[in-house]
Design a protein around this motif. Structure first.
Motif, PDB file in Angstrom:
ATOM      1  N   LEU A 190       0.827  -1.209   0.000  1.00 33.35           N
ATOM      2  CA  LEU A 190       0.000   0.000   0.000  1.00 33.35           C
ATOM      3  C   LEU A 190       0.861   1.260   0.000  1.00 33.35           C
ATOM      4  CD1 LEU A 190      -2.642  -1.186   2.612  1.00 33.35           C
ATOM      5  CD2 LEU A 190      -3.024  -0.852   0.172  1.00 33.35           C
ATOM      6  N   ARG A 191       0.415   2.234  -0.725  1.00 39.34           N
ATOM      7  CA  ARG A 191       1.085   3.540  -0.755  1.00 39.34           C
ATOM      8  C   ARG A 191       0.466   4.395   0.348  1.00 39.34           C
ATOM      9  NH1 ARG A 191      -0.228   8.122  -3.808  1.00 39.34           N
ATOM     10  NH2 ARG A 191      -1.804   6.842  -4.878  1.00 39.34           N
ATOM     11  N   GLU A 210      -3.936   8.204  -0.816  1.00 37.57           N
ATOM     12  CA  GLU A 210      -4.440   9.586  -0.861  1.00 37.57           C
ATOM     13  C   GLU A 210      -5.961   9.701  -0.759  1.00 37.57           C
ATOM     14  OE1 GLU A 210      -2.435  12.220  -0.697  1.00 37.57           O
ATOM     15  OE2 GLU A 210      -0.797  10.763  -0.566  1.00 37.57           O
ATOM     16  N   CYS A 211      -6.641   8.629  -0.342  1.00 35.81           N
ATOM     17  CA  CYS A 211      -8.103   8.696  -0.276  1.00 35.81           C
ATOM     18  C   CYS A 211      -8.690   8.060   0.975  1.00 35.81           C
ATOM     19  CB  CYS A 211      -8.715   8.030  -1.511  1.00 35.81           C
ATOM     20  SG  CYS A 211      -8.417   6.241  -1.603  1.00 35.81           S
ATOM     21  N   LEU A 212      -7.929   7.211   1.654  1.00 34.95           N
ATOM     22  CA  LEU A 212      -8.463   6.457   2.792  1.00 34.95           C
ATOM     23  C   LEU A 212      -7.699   6.806   4.066  1.00 34.95           C
ATOM     24  CD1 LEU A 212     -10.177   4.244   4.137  1.00 34.95           C
ATOM     25  CD2 LEU A 212      -8.517   2.560   3.276  1.00 34.95           C
ATOM     26  N   VAL A 213      -8.417   7.383   5.012  1.00 32.89           N
ATOM     27  CA  VAL A 213      -7.847   7.670   6.329  1.00 32.89           C
ATOM     28  C   VAL A 213      -7.972   6.422   7.191  1.00 32.89           C
ATOM     29  CG1 VAL A 213      -8.153   8.979   8.472  1.00 32.89           C
ATOM     30  CG2 VAL A 213      -8.327  10.144   6.261  1.00 32.89           C
ATOM     31  N   VAL A 214      -6.877   6.016   7.797  1.00 31.15           N
ATOM     32  CA  VAL A 214      -6.893   4.889   8.732  1.00 31.15           C
ATOM     33  C   VAL A 214      -6.334   5.374  10.065  1.00 31.15           C
ATOM     34  CG1 VAL A 214      -5.999   2.603   9.286  1.00 31.15           C
ATOM     35  CG2 VAL A 214      -6.687   3.136   6.940  1.00 31.15           C
ATOM     36  N   GLU A 215      -7.133   5.198  11.107  1.00 20.19           N
ATOM     37  CA  GLU A 215      -6.713   5.572  12.457  1.00 20.19           C
ATOM     38  C   GLU A 215      -6.532   4.312  13.299  1.00 20.19           C
ATOM     39  OE1 GLU A 215      -5.921   8.596  12.974  1.00 20.19           O
ATOM     40  OE2 GLU A 215      -7.557  10.029  12.738  1.00 20.19           O
ATOM     41  N   THR A 216      -5.492   4.288  14.112  1.00 19.27           N
ATOM     42  CA  THR A 216      -5.246   3.174  15.027  1.00 19.27           C
ATOM     43  C   THR A 216      -5.428   3.703  16.444  1.00 19.27           C
ATOM     44  OG1 THR A 216      -2.869   3.669  14.906  1.00 19.27           O
ATOM     45  CG2 THR A 216      -3.710   1.923  13.481  1.00 19.27           C
ATOM     46  N   ASP A 217      -6.427   3.188  17.133  1.00 18.06           N
ATOM     47  CA  ASP A 217      -6.840   3.756  18.412  1.00 18.06           C
ATOM     48  C   ASP A 217      -6.515   2.849  19.585  1.00 18.06           C
ATOM     49  OD1 ASP A 217      -7.877   5.828  16.937  1.00 18.06           O
ATOM     50  OD2 ASP A 217      -9.929   5.057  16.961  1.00 18.06           O
ATOM     51  N   GLY A 218      -5.862   3.414  20.588  1.00 18.31           N
ATOM     52  CA  GLY A 218      -5.566   2.690  21.812  1.00 18.31           C
ATOM     53  C   GLY A 218      -6.690   2.823  22.824  1.00 18.31           C
TER      54      GLY A 218
END
Length: 278
Positions: A190-191, A210-218
């Motif tokens: 993935l870019r 450039e189009c998909l926001v991914v958040e990693t939440d603790g």
């Protein structure tokens, strides 16, 4: 300072010589043991009643290292080690102990713990890839040690696997989830960009293709105020034309393949026009 305070400052255990030097003679030690405040862990070693890895290190005549030393240096870990990882001058075959040989760098100034350099080098040669990665990432990210220093001490063919772990270290990771997710996303081809500022939203963990926001939440993201804040950020991201996915500890650590599969599926749907208004 009483004997309990002294032992607390020593990580919960100390040798007789240390205690004597601090002013606690034989009579004081015997009274503390008789009163149940202190236990005689082994010959020449006294500790608080609650066991500790530091007490085990003194009892077995070694220095904590690798995963066993991670809590001392506040390093990230994925799992608690069931084994005791030690540096000992004269190793003796003992169950539950992983031997790492003699330390090659300065040890901890007062605790029975190997120096940070040895702890990380031992982890790179001993632990599974991602377990050693998060330890190194936390130390490098805080600038407690230089990545180049570790590379320089891992030359030669036999250290190829360890250098490959160093290649996964990123300049900044705000949590163990970020470094793990970054590794999984990169390996999926993935870019991505990390810590991207989006107007009206703020900084997001990952912007993929450039189009998909991914958040990693603790765990802090489960607090009511945090949940509301994250939902509002999701809304503003969508209004800005982005798709959004959120993942939590269990997703990133225990189900990374499923996480990556979902990201790839969303990107495929977008390429096929599933999110177009028409």
């Amino acid at each position: 300072m009483d004997i309990i305070d002294f032992l607390l400052r020593q990580g919960g255990a100390a040798r007789t010589g240390q205690l004597t030097k601090a002013g606690f003679g034989r009579a004081a030690l015997d009274r503390a043991v008789a009163g149940g405040q202190v236990v005689r862990a082994s010959h020449g070693v006294y500790s608080l009643p609650a066991g500790s890895s530091l007490r085990d290190a003194l009892t077995h005549g070694g220095l904590l290292t690798c995963a066993s030393a991670a809590p001392i240096y506040n390093l990230w870990v994925l799992t608690e080690s069931c084994a005791l990882h030690l540096c000992r001058s004269h190793p003796v075959a003992t169950s539950r102990i992983v031997e790492h040989g003699r330390p090659k760098h300065p040890r901890h100034r007062w605790l029975p713990v190997a120096g940070l350099a040895d702890v990380l080098l031992h982890s790179l040669r001993c632990l599974p890839e991602l377990e050693s990665l998060v330890m190194v990432q936390s130390a490098v990210g805080r600038r407690d040690i230089e990545l180049e220093f570790l590379y320089a001490r891992l030359q030669g063919r036999r250290n190829g696997r360890a250098r490959a772990v160093l290649d996964l270290v990123i300049p900044r990771a705000d949590s163990v989830l970020e470094v793990l997710a970054n590794t999984h996303f990169r390996r999926a081809g993935l870019r991505l960009r990390r810590h991207v500022f989006i107007p009206g939203v703020g900084e997001v963990d990952f912007l993929i293709e450039e189009c998909l926001v991914v958040e990693t939440d603790g765990s802090t993201h489960f607090e009511p105020q945090a949940v509301k804040r994250d939902q509002r950020r999701n809304n503003r991201s969508v209004l800005g034309g982005y798709l959004v996915l959120r993942y939590y500890y269990a997703d990133v650590v225990y189900s990374p393949d499923e996480m990556v599969a979902e990201v790839l599926a969303v990107l495929e749907l977008r390429r096929n026009g599933k999110f177009d208004a028409s």
